[in-house]
Design an enzyme around this catalytic site. Sequence first.
Site, mmCIF file in Angstrom:
data_model
loop_
_atom_site.group_PDB
_atom_site.id
_atom_site.type_symbol
_atom_site.label_atom_id
_atom_site.label_comp_id
_atom_site.label_asym_id
_atom_site.label_seq_id
_atom_site.Cartn_x
_atom_site.Cartn_y
_atom_site.Cartn_z
ATOM 1 N N GLU A 115 2.396 -5.508 -6.003
ATOM 2 C CA GLU A 115 1.899 -4.758 -7.157
ATOM 3 C C GLU A 115 3.010 -4.387 -8.121
ATOM 4 O O GLU A 115 2.878 -4.533 -9.338
ATOM 5 C CB GLU A 115 1.156 -3.505 -6.687
ATOM 6 N N HIS A 160 -7.754 4.599 0.108
ATOM 7 C CA HIS A 160 -8.576 3.693 -0.707
ATOM 8 C C HIS A 160 -9.688 4.444 -1.432
ATOM 9 O O HIS A 160 -10.732 3.874 -1.722
ATOM 10 C CB HIS A 160 -9.195 2.589 0.167
HETATM 11 C C1 LIG Z 1 -0.523 -2.482 -1.274
HETATM 12 C C2 LIG Z 1 -1.799 -3.140 -1.001
HETATM 13 N N1 LIG Z 1 -2.174 -4.166 -1.771
HETATM 14 C C3 LIG Z 1 -3.347 -4.795 -1.556
HETATM 15 C C4 LIG Z 1 -4.170 -4.392 -0.548
HETATM 16 C C5 LIG Z 1 -5.510 -5.084 -0.317
HETATM 17 N N2 LIG Z 1 -5.388 -5.908 0.892
HETATM 18 C C6 LIG Z 1 -5.761 -5.448 2.094
HETATM 19 S S1 LIG Z 1 -5.407 -6.554 3.305
HETATM 20 C C7 LIG Z 1 -4.779 -7.652 2.216
HETATM 21 C C8 LIG Z 1 -4.252 -8.960 2.708
HETATM 22 C C9 LIG Z 1 -3.143 -8.781 3.695
HETATM 23 O O1 LIG Z 1 -2.706 -10.021 4.123
HETATM 24 P P1 LIG Z 1 -1.752 -10.111 5.368
HETATM 25 O O2 LIG Z 1 -0.606 -9.194 5.196
HETATM 26 O O3 LIG Z 1 -1.436 -11.536 5.587
HETATM 27 O O4 LIG Z 1 -2.611 -9.528 6.584
HETATM 28 P P2 LIG Z 1 -3.952 -10.105 7.196
HETATM 29 O O5 LIG Z 1 -5.084 -9.482 6.461
HETATM 30 O O6 LIG Z 1 -3.919 -11.580 7.042
HETATM 31 O O7 LIG Z 1 -3.909 -9.687 8.623
HETATM 32 C C10 LIG Z 1 -4.837 -7.170 0.926
HETATM 33 C C11 LIG Z 1 -4.370 -7.889 -0.259
HETATM 34 C C12 LIG Z 1 -3.752 -3.297 0.216
HETATM 35 N N3 LIG Z 1 -4.515 -2.794 1.185
HETATM 36 N N4 LIG Z 1 -2.562 -2.710 -0.018
#
Ligand SMILES: Cc1ncc(C[n+]2csc(CCOP(=O)(O)OP(=O)(O)O)c2C)c(N)n1
Lengths: 331, 331, 327, 327
Positions: free
Chosen positions: B60, B129
């Site tokens: 972000e 959230h």
């Molecule tokens: C700072 C932030 N940005 C965006 C999100 C929205 N979000 C939640 S999970 C996710 C994907 C995370 O991917 P990864 O780290 O690979 O974990 P996975 O879900 O694959 O276990 C996103 C973009 C968030 N919760 N926090």
Amino acid sequence: MRSITLSQAVNEAIAEEMRRDETVFLIGEDVAEAGTPFKVTSGLVEEFGTGRVIDTPIAEQGFMGLAVGAAMTGARPIVDLMFGDFLFLVMDQLCNQAAKTHYMSGGKLNVPLVLRTNLGATRRSAAQHSQSLHALVAHIPGLKVAMPSSAYEAKGLMKTAIRDDNPVVIFEDKLMYQDKAEVPEDEYLIPFGEAKVLREGRDVTLIGTSSMRQVCEAAAAMLEADGISAEVIDPRTISPLDEATILGSVKKTTRAIVVDEGHQNFGTTAEIAARISEKAFYHLDAPVIRMGAMDVPIPFSPALEDLTVPTAEKVAENARRLVAGELIHAL
Amino acid sequence: MRSITLSQAVNEAIAEEMRRDETVFLIGEDVAEAGTPFKVTSGLVEEFGTGRVIDTPIAEQGFMGLAVGAAMTGARPIVDLMFGDFLFLVMDQLCNQAAKTHYMSGGKLNVPLVLRTNLGATRRSAAQHSQSLHALVAHIPGLKVAMPSSAYEAKGLMKTAIRDDNPVVIFEDKLMYQDKAEVPEDEYLIPFGEAKVLREGRDVTLIGTSSMRQVCEAAAAMLEADGISAEVIDPRTISPLDEATILGSVKKTTRAIVVDEGHQNFGTTAEIAARISEKAFYHLDAPVIRMGAMDVPIPFSPALEDLTVPTAEKVAENARRLVAGELIHAL
Amino acid sequence: MADAKTNTEDYLQMYRQMVRIRAFEDNANQLYLDAKMPGLTHMYSGEEAVAVGICEALEVTDKITSTHRGHGHCVAKGAAFKEMFCELLGKEEGYCRGKGGSMHIADQSNGNLGANAIVGGSMGIATGSALRAKMQGSDDVTVCFFGDGATAQGLMYEVMNMAALWKLPVIYACENNGYSEYTKTDEIAAGEITARAEAFGIEAHQVDGQDVLAVNKLTTDLVQRARKGEGPFFIELMTYRYHGHHVGDINRTYYRTKDEEAEWKTKRDPIKLFGDWLTSEGIASEDDLAALGEGVRQEAADAVTYALAAPYPDGSEVDMHVFLEKT
Amino acid sequence: MADAKTNTEDYLQMYRQMVRIRAFEDNANQLYLDAKMPGLTHMYSGEEAVAVGICEALEVTDKITSTHRGHGHCVAKGAAFKEMFCELLGKEEGYCRGKGGSMHIADQSNGNLGANAIVGGSMGIATGSALRAKMQGSDDVTVCFFGDGATAQGLMYEVMNMAALWKLPVIYACENNGYSEYTKTDEIAAGEITARAEAFGIEAHQVDGQDVLAVNKLTTDLVQRARKGEGPFFIELMTYRYHGHHVGDINRTYYRTKDEEAEWKTKRDPIKLFGDWLTSEGIASEDDLAALGEGVRQEAADAVTYALAAPYPDGSEVDMHVFLEKT
Ligand SMILES: Cc1ncc(C[n+]2csc(CCOP(=O)(O)OP(=O)(O)O)c2C)c(N)n1
Ligand SMILES: Cc1ncc(C[n+]2csc(CCOP(=O)(O)OP(=O)(O)O)c2C)c(N)n1
Ligand SMILES: [Mg+2]
Ligand SMILES: [Mg+2]
């Protein structure tokens, strides 16, 4: 009683608490040998070593995060954030993590940390090194916010902050580090949520945070010459806010001016003025006047910067109008 | 007139402006094929391609920074921030950079970008959230803050935001994406700083931001049954704030309640209530009542979360007390 | 499969923990589908060998930080079903008294410092926990779980730098499940993930995250070394999530194929792979494993029943725990 | 010394620009010592070959972002003394009408997007400028200047990842002057700085930042390649600041020795080294260089005199430029 500078007072508070409690440590940029750019922490590394006075890389978000983790696991970190303007870099760790951990864990974890930073303009440091951002932090449940207005308050509030079991943000005024005040040699603490009445008065209440306390005191002195008796109050902590003392005063004087160095819009003056207006409504003889910093980024040029901050003259002028019964905003 | 959802309205606004001006582009996490988790930007990548609808890594602060640089060099980025709570991660780029560039450069550079994000609790998303953080942004000079309260406002304010030459933050209510409203097919813009009077009334003014407009409207309907005539105002932008409309209304009704979903302390209700109390002082028959979200991190449990947000019932109850001349806070 | 834990009990404990995670998630998903769960949740199914292989290498006093996809870590670190389901449903008996929910679930008494709804948000916390251990002179290790997507967060580099400079006992465990929400990892991560740690002088490993013994062996080794001050370390665990990004992410063919999902589920399922090994090595019979599975599933079902009937917190709790005020 | 610019005029332009920076800084320092300058400032003296070697490889339409130590970049990108000194003194005729001061100084019309008082704060801006160039189909390149200390900021890794993924025409120029405020780089940077870029698949170079020709040759090459879409690139420039961290940092023996300072000033001064090369190659005589220096110093002195006498902005400007409102 001896007089010491605000800088010394903070230094003493930290040293005393570090002696008292080995879980207390200090972390930040150039806090050890250099003693910070403002020289507030000089000497601490000599006494406590680099294991407890920790110089970091320029990674505010990172070391703020470390402090949260250390606090959750039993330490009491004091985080040194060189300029209050850098708060914007640590907001996630401060507001999404530190502030909410106790609540989100249903009371199982807590985050006893102190974030010490500063506020204040007119140091010719331009827009990114002059902000007074305490209102932002005070908006977040789970954080406490202290604003020492002298060496005396700086020491007592810092010690209370270090012993508090929650995250506390302390804003020191960077122009006040060399200002002296009487500070007892004996240990004392200043409880949070207790405002200080610095001067009793009958006609108008002047509420000033941090260095605006001095501005209010100077205004009160001017007003005295005009035969106007001003009560001056320093909230000392804005979260928790000592509503009782403030309301009590305003109910007596029936008039109030709130002075703060943060931007006026959506700032500290709004909260205090709104509470007074709501809760002392039937006692007010005049509108509560708000005097915050101008709603402009802080300009570098001295010719402009000085215009942005409330002055004693203007506070006094507003007080005179209030007391004279001038119909302010009457249209 | 046709009705469309708030989500469709935002989508249309972005699409229209992207057609109109090739310097407009959209950037954020999963905005392209996935169309964001709320499906607000679906279809845009098909029309405008991946060159102008750009999926980013979960960075972000980084993509906010990119947007500032792109805006300074002639583009008009729309930054999609998935949850308003992530504002804490972009504060430095938003508040130290975007907000201050025009001023610090003495007017030479400007940063025409839109940060679209959301607010609102009761979605069972817990403390990280569910926040409504618009007051923080509104405190910073150089930023404009829009809070659409329906599909109609969402479209008109978004189009104005995209054409604005300054950084604008738009907070959509994440529970309103599927709510429909009448939205003209013909192009329209909603100027910033113009509140909307949704319902005229004589006895009390209810000021509600974002989805609190609906809460106020529902309260007004309840009050009507009691023979109380409430005026309902949606500020639409809180920075700039249409003080004139609000003051005009309160001077007529002599009573006001400010309702907002941000935390109450140091929040939006403070600013609006303080301005009314100060500038309509001589017209007020009762204290201005503030109703913000509770000053607690938003709890996950439905049994607790629902207690944190102002409801129409409570607004109506407060209005009745005001109109009845009950001496609120009279002690 | 590699060999790490060395006796039958340990093997069966690992197997049981993996089955427990799967059973927890199957129930969580069903609660969502039945509209009995407030909000959304992110399923860990398919990644069980990561959490279990790592947590079985830790002591109760060691710490972990977890993610939005945190049920697996929580179970693996020793949490009980009842309190977990209660938390998931926002009930008073939940680990966080219902205030946290799925995204903040944690059995704090077992050293779980919490799931985190900010991607990457726990990286500083984990590193700070390791700093605290070092300052205290304890030999506790902290494991920081995070996804491939989280490697895009700058915070990771800020704290890895300090961890490396100060030799902190922290292990960064990157669960690379190939996706960050609805986007393939390749599209959001330039270069090599392990190289990013190595650039800070941090020893980094890549391991098959579906092979619980390989994960456990590597972690056991690194944990021991971290206790001796040889940390920090970085592990990239190659794995896969079976469900969508969250329970509501049903139609996902636009970002990954059904064939790909089937391939992982049938050929690389960590529970099946380990079960096959256990039987082929004669450590357990198929019947033993089936009975174990049955027991776990019953335990889960009972916990769900309990949690569904359990009371919500009283409304008066809403403003408790904002601050800790000892009196 | 390496060869890059290929004719006398170019060489002398580089030399002049280095001398101009030095002259600017000497005057700025003096203004501080004479208490004629509001606030503080960070001197660039000693690092001139970095800014000049790089900026002479750029066109006016190329962009740069600068730092708290930004006077050198500003001069090198083409700014005039008068407007610069006016800005330093908070006068109306300054580039930013006195609103920015030393830490935000910029000749925006030459593509300088601004000095920045947030360490690392301009990394996103530079990368976004490169994104804009790419979107527009222009072949402009953006150079992001920052110090070794700034490599600790997570933002750098967030934007390098995107720059690498999207092949953006940006060059990250890390001015490694050995110190981050009062701390040696070794104490705050683990591993290798260039490796951190390489981990993202970004081609990285280390170059002697005191050798203006080496800097210029490398940059010229990378700029050309970046224009063709081969970017991003990373350069670590090994250099040294002669003064304290800022003008008020006088007693600095607790963090670095006087010998070390003397060594760099006498043996590795970029202006002296380049001057020697120019005379030894017969490109200019010592007299030519002396005359050039004299002229520059006079120009600086005149600008100071002008700026000291110039008016402050009118008070009414205080709330101008908060917003751009076209009518
Ligand atoms: C700072 C932030 N940005 C965006 C999100 C929205 N979000 C939640 S999970 C996710 C994907 C995370 O991917 P990864 O780290 O690979 O974990 P996975 O879900 O694959 O276990 C996103 C973009 C968030 N919760 N926090
Ligand atoms: C975010 C932030 N943190 C801290 C500072 C205070 N500060 C100003 S310059 C500086 C050191 C920067 O070191 P480096 O990047 O190496 O640049 P140099 O000063 O050596 O040119 C620090 C810590 C700042 N301005 N911004
Ligand atoms: Mg992933
Ligand atoms: Mg440096």
